[in-house]
Design a protein around this motif. Structure first.
Motif, PDB file in Angstrom:
ATOM      1  N   GLU A 185       0.844  -1.194   0.000  1.00 16.20           N
ATOM      2  CA  GLU A 185       0.000   0.000   0.000  1.00 16.20           C
ATOM      3  C   GLU A 185       0.883   1.248   0.000  1.00 16.20           C
ATOM      4  O   GLU A 185       1.831   1.359   0.765  1.00 16.20           O
ATOM      5  N   LEU A 186       0.537   2.178  -0.875  1.00 19.40           N
ATOM      6  CA  LEU A 186       1.287   3.430  -1.008  1.00 19.40           C
ATOM      7  C   LEU A 186       0.598   4.487  -0.159  1.00 19.40           C
ATOM      8  O   LEU A 186      -0.557   4.832  -0.412  1.00 19.40           O
ATOM      9  N   TRP A 187       1.297   4.991   0.824  1.00 17.58           N
ATOM     10  CA  TRP A 187       0.668   5.837   1.827  1.00 17.58           C
ATOM     11  C   TRP A 187       1.273   7.232   1.920  1.00 17.58           C
ATOM     12  O   TRP A 187       0.806   8.051   2.706  1.00 17.58           O
ATOM     13  N   SER A 188       2.293   7.538   1.147  1.00 15.48           N
ATOM     14  CA  SER A 188       2.860   8.898   1.199  1.00 15.48           C
ATOM     15  C   SER A 188       3.295   9.320  -0.200  1.00 15.48           C
ATOM     16  O   SER A 188       3.562   8.477  -1.066  1.00 15.48           O
ATOM     17  N   ASN A 189       3.357  10.626  -0.423  1.00 11.59           N
ATOM     18  CA  ASN A 189       3.786  11.146  -1.722  1.00 11.59           C
ATOM     19  C   ASN A 189       5.178  10.640  -2.085  1.00 11.59           C
ATOM     20  O   ASN A 189       5.435  10.284  -3.238  1.00 11.59           O
ATOM     21  N   ARG A 190       6.069  10.605  -1.119  1.00  8.93           N
ATOM     22  CA  ARG A 190       7.445  10.164  -1.372  1.00  8.93           C
ATOM     23  C   ARG A 190       7.478   8.712  -1.851  1.00  8.93           C
ATOM     24  O   ARG A 190       8.158   8.374  -2.819  1.00  8.93           O
ATOM     25  N   ILE A 191       6.705   7.842  -1.199  1.00  8.18           N
ATOM     26  CA  ILE A 191       6.675   6.432  -1.563  1.00  8.18           C
ATOM     27  C   ILE A 191       6.005   6.248  -2.930  1.00  8.18           C
ATOM     28  O   ILE A 191       6.461   5.443  -3.752  1.00  8.18           O
ATOM     29  N   ILE A 192       4.939   6.988  -3.195  1.00 15.02           N
ATOM     30  CA  ILE A 192       4.256   6.895  -4.492  1.00 15.02           C
ATOM     31  C   ILE A 192       5.221   7.275  -5.612  1.00 15.02           C
ATOM     32  O   ILE A 192       5.360   6.541  -6.605  1.00 15.02           O
ATOM     33  N   LYS A 193       5.926   8.385  -5.458  1.00 19.14           N
ATOM     34  CA  LYS A 193       6.895   8.818  -6.479  1.00 19.14           C
ATOM     35  C   LYS A 193       8.000   7.782  -6.660  1.00 19.14           C
ATOM     36  O   LYS A 193       8.413   7.477  -7.780  1.00 19.14           O
ATOM     37  N   GLN A 194       8.475   7.244  -5.552  1.00 19.13           N
ATOM     38  CA  GLN A 194       9.544   6.238  -5.599  1.00 19.13           C
ATOM     39  C   GLN A 194       9.103   5.014  -6.401  1.00 19.13           C
ATOM     40  O   GLN A 194       9.849   4.512  -7.245  1.00 19.13           O
ATOM     41  N   LYS A 195       7.896   4.522  -6.165  1.00 14.78           N
ATOM     42  CA  LYS A 195       7.410   3.331  -6.864  1.00 14.78           C
ATOM     43  C   LYS A 195       7.144   3.622  -8.341  1.00 14.78           C
ATOM     44  O   LYS A 195       7.403   2.765  -9.193  1.00 14.78           O
ATOM     45  N   ILE A 196       6.629   4.795  -8.654  1.00 14.36           N
ATOM     46  CA  ILE A 196       6.425   5.158 -10.067  1.00 14.36           C
ATOM     47  C   ILE A 196       7.765   5.184 -10.791  1.00 14.36           C
ATOM     48  O   ILE A 196       7.903   4.633 -11.889  1.00 14.36           O
ATOM     49  N   ARG A 197       8.760   5.804 -10.191  1.00 13.37           N
ATOM     50  CA  ARG A 197      10.102   5.834 -10.808  1.00 13.37           C
ATOM     51  C   ARG A 197      10.666   4.424 -10.975  1.00 13.37           C
ATOM     52  O   ARG A 197      11.256   4.095 -11.998  1.00 13.37           O
ATOM     53  N   TYR A 198      10.482   3.605  -9.944  1.00 10.67           N
ATOM     54  CA  TYR A 198      10.961   2.228 -10.009  1.00 10.67           C
ATOM     55  C   TYR A 198      10.330   1.491 -11.195  1.00 10.67           C
ATOM     56  O   TYR A 198      11.027   0.834 -11.978  1.00 10.67           O
ATOM     57  N   ILE A 199       9.014   1.583 -11.317  1.00 10.38           N
ATOM     58  CA  ILE A 199       8.297   0.914 -12.407  1.00 10.38           C
ATOM     59  C   ILE A 199       8.812   1.399 -13.760  1.00 10.38           C
ATOM     60  O   ILE A 199       9.141   0.613 -14.642  1.00 10.38           O
ATOM     61  N   HIS A 200       8.879   2.720 -13.921  1.00  8.68           N
ATOM     62  CA  HIS A 200       9.248   3.282 -15.221  1.00  8.68           C
ATOM     63  C   HIS A 200      10.715   3.070 -15.566  1.00  8.68           C
ATOM     64  O   HIS A 200      11.072   3.017 -16.751  1.00  8.68           O
ATOM     65  N   ASN A 201      11.570   2.937 -14.562  1.00  8.53           N
ATOM     66  CA  ASN A 201      12.996   2.722 -14.841  1.00  8.53           C
ATOM     67  C   ASN A 201      13.363   1.247 -15.013  1.00  8.53           C
ATOM     68  O   ASN A 201      14.503   0.944 -15.370  1.00  8.53           O
ATOM     69  N   ASN A 202      12.427   0.339 -14.791  1.00  6.30           N
ATOM     70  CA  ASN A 202      12.695  -1.086 -14.984  1.00  6.30           C
ATOM     71  C   ASN A 202      13.257  -1.391 -16.375  1.00  6.30           C
ATOM     72  O   ASN A 202      14.279  -2.068 -16.481  1.00  6.30           O
ATOM     73  N   PRO A 203      12.637  -0.911 -17.454  1.00  8.03           N
ATOM     74  CA  PRO A 203      13.166  -1.197 -18.799  1.00  8.03           C
ATOM     75  C   PRO A 203      14.520  -0.530 -19.062  1.00  8.03           C
ATOM     76  O   PRO A 203      15.326  -1.058 -19.824  1.00  8.03           O
ATOM     77  N   VAL A 204      14.782   0.599 -18.415  1.00  6.10           N
ATOM     78  CA  VAL A 204      16.076   1.274 -18.557  1.00  6.10           C
ATOM     79  C   VAL A 204      17.154   0.426 -17.898  1.00  6.10           C
ATOM     80  O   VAL A 204      18.203   0.140 -18.493  1.00  6.10           O
ATOM     81  N   LYS A 205      16.893  -0.011 -16.666  1.00  3.23           N
ATOM     82  CA  LYS A 205      17.866  -0.852 -15.950  1.00  3.23           C
ATOM     83  C   LYS A 205      18.106  -2.178 -16.663  1.00  3.23           C
ATOM     84  O   LYS A 205      19.201  -2.728 -16.606  1.00  3.23           O
TER      85      LYS A 205
ATOM     86  N   LEU B 134      16.717  -2.191 -22.076  1.00  4.87           N
ATOM     87  CA  LEU B 134      15.802  -2.253 -23.215  1.00  4.87           C
ATOM     88  C   LEU B 134      15.659  -0.909 -23.920  1.00  4.87           C
ATOM     89  O   LEU B 134      15.380  -0.873 -25.120  1.00  4.87           O
ATOM     90  N   VAL B 135      15.805   0.181 -23.168  1.00  7.88           N
ATOM     91  CA  VAL B 135      15.709   1.537 -23.709  1.00  7.88           C
ATOM     92  C   VAL B 135      16.665   2.441 -22.927  1.00  7.88           C
ATOM     93  O   VAL B 135      17.115   2.092 -21.839  1.00  7.88           O
ATOM     94  N   TYR B 136      16.953   3.602 -23.511  1.00  8.20           N
ATOM     95  CA  TYR B 136      17.791   4.585 -22.807  1.00  8.20           C
ATOM     96  C   TYR B 136      16.950   5.504 -21.925  1.00  8.20           C
ATOM     97  O   TYR B 136      17.394   5.930 -20.873  1.00  8.20           O
ATOM     98  N   ARG B 137      15.741   5.802 -22.400  1.00  4.20           N
ATOM     99  CA  ARG B 137      14.838   6.684 -21.645  1.00  4.20           C
ATOM    100  C   ARG B 137      13.548   5.935 -21.348  1.00  4.20           C
ATOM    101  O   ARG B 137      13.005   5.261 -22.229  1.00  4.20           O
ATOM    102  N   ALA B 138      13.070   6.069 -20.132  1.00  4.56           N
ATOM    103  CA  ALA B 138      11.875   5.327 -19.708  1.00  4.56           C
ATOM    104  C   ALA B 138      10.692   5.576 -20.639  1.00  4.56           C
ATOM    105  O   ALA B 138       9.966   4.638 -20.984  1.00  4.56           O
ATOM    106  N   GLU B 139      10.493   6.796 -21.082  1.00  2.00           N
ATOM    107  CA  GLU B 139       9.329   7.125 -21.917  1.00  2.00           C
ATOM    108  C   GLU B 139       9.400   6.510 -23.315  1.00  2.00           C
ATOM    109  O   GLU B 139       8.430   6.532 -24.067  1.00  2.00           O
TER     110      GLU B 139
END
Length: 187
Positions: free
Chosen positions: A132-152, A155-160
């Motif tokens: 469960e995401l309960w704070s702005n900091r944690i929500i941002k962290q998880k969004i970045r984690y998800i979007h940076n998965n293909p970069v890490k 598969l791509v250089y930029r998440a978008e």
């Protein structure tokens, strides 16, 4: 340990990950990724899936979501996993051009035989790691984690630039899934 999904707040915003059994790279084919996307779109339209972020990797999926029509989140995720399991296994069975067809079906069948509550084929692992995401900091962290998965993963250089995620929605453009609820406090 109980296999029941641990979603304690039915109205909460959740980060969830789930993987193909054996961490097999099934989502290397667009046809299988598109079946997963079709399930998400259906659940948005019919079951109250409010999707905030998503990414389909080769062998696992990440979502940030909320259930908004009163269906418990564990049932919503269960529906997604059940439908995609059946539809992807069916697509593999019917795809005679799939070079890994026999290997995949044999593996899924063996996994089902090892499980007490699966008949036929087991596609997804039983765990899904809800958080469960309960704070702005944690929500941002998880969004970045998800979007940076293909970069890490290289598969791509930029998440978008990765088509099978919501990173493009967060870059101000439209991705494959309409109605992604972009988290306003993201930037």
């Amino acid at each position: 340990m109980s296999r029941k999904y641990k979603f304690y707040n039915p109205e909460g915003l959740y980060f969830v990950s789930f993987a193909v059994v054996g961490w097999l790279d099934v989502f290397t084919r667009n046809v299988y990724r598109n079946l997963f996307i079709a399930s998400l779109v259906y659940c948005q339209r019919e079951k109250g899936l409010e999707l905030h972020a998503w990414c389909i990797m080769t062998n696992h999926v990440h979502l940030i979501f909320r259930s908004v029509k009163g269906q418990p989140p564990e049932l919503l995720i269960g529906d997604i996993k059940r439908f995609t399991s059946k539809s992807i296994v069916k697509a593999i069975k019917e795809n005679y051009r799939e070079s890994r067809r026999e290997f995949l079906l044999d593996f899924f069948k063996r996994e089902a035989e090892r499980s007490s509550n699966v008949v036929g084929y087991q596609f997804w692992r039983h765990d899904n790691q809800p958080f469960e995401l309960w704070s702005n900091r944690i929500i941002k962290q998880k969004i970045r984690y998800i979007h940076n998965n293909p970069v890490k993963a290289g598969l791509v250089y930029r998440a978008e630039d990765y088509v099978y995620s919501s990173a493009i929605d967060y870059a101000g453009q439209k991705g494959l899934i309409a109605d992604v609820v972009v988290y306003e406090s993201y930037s």
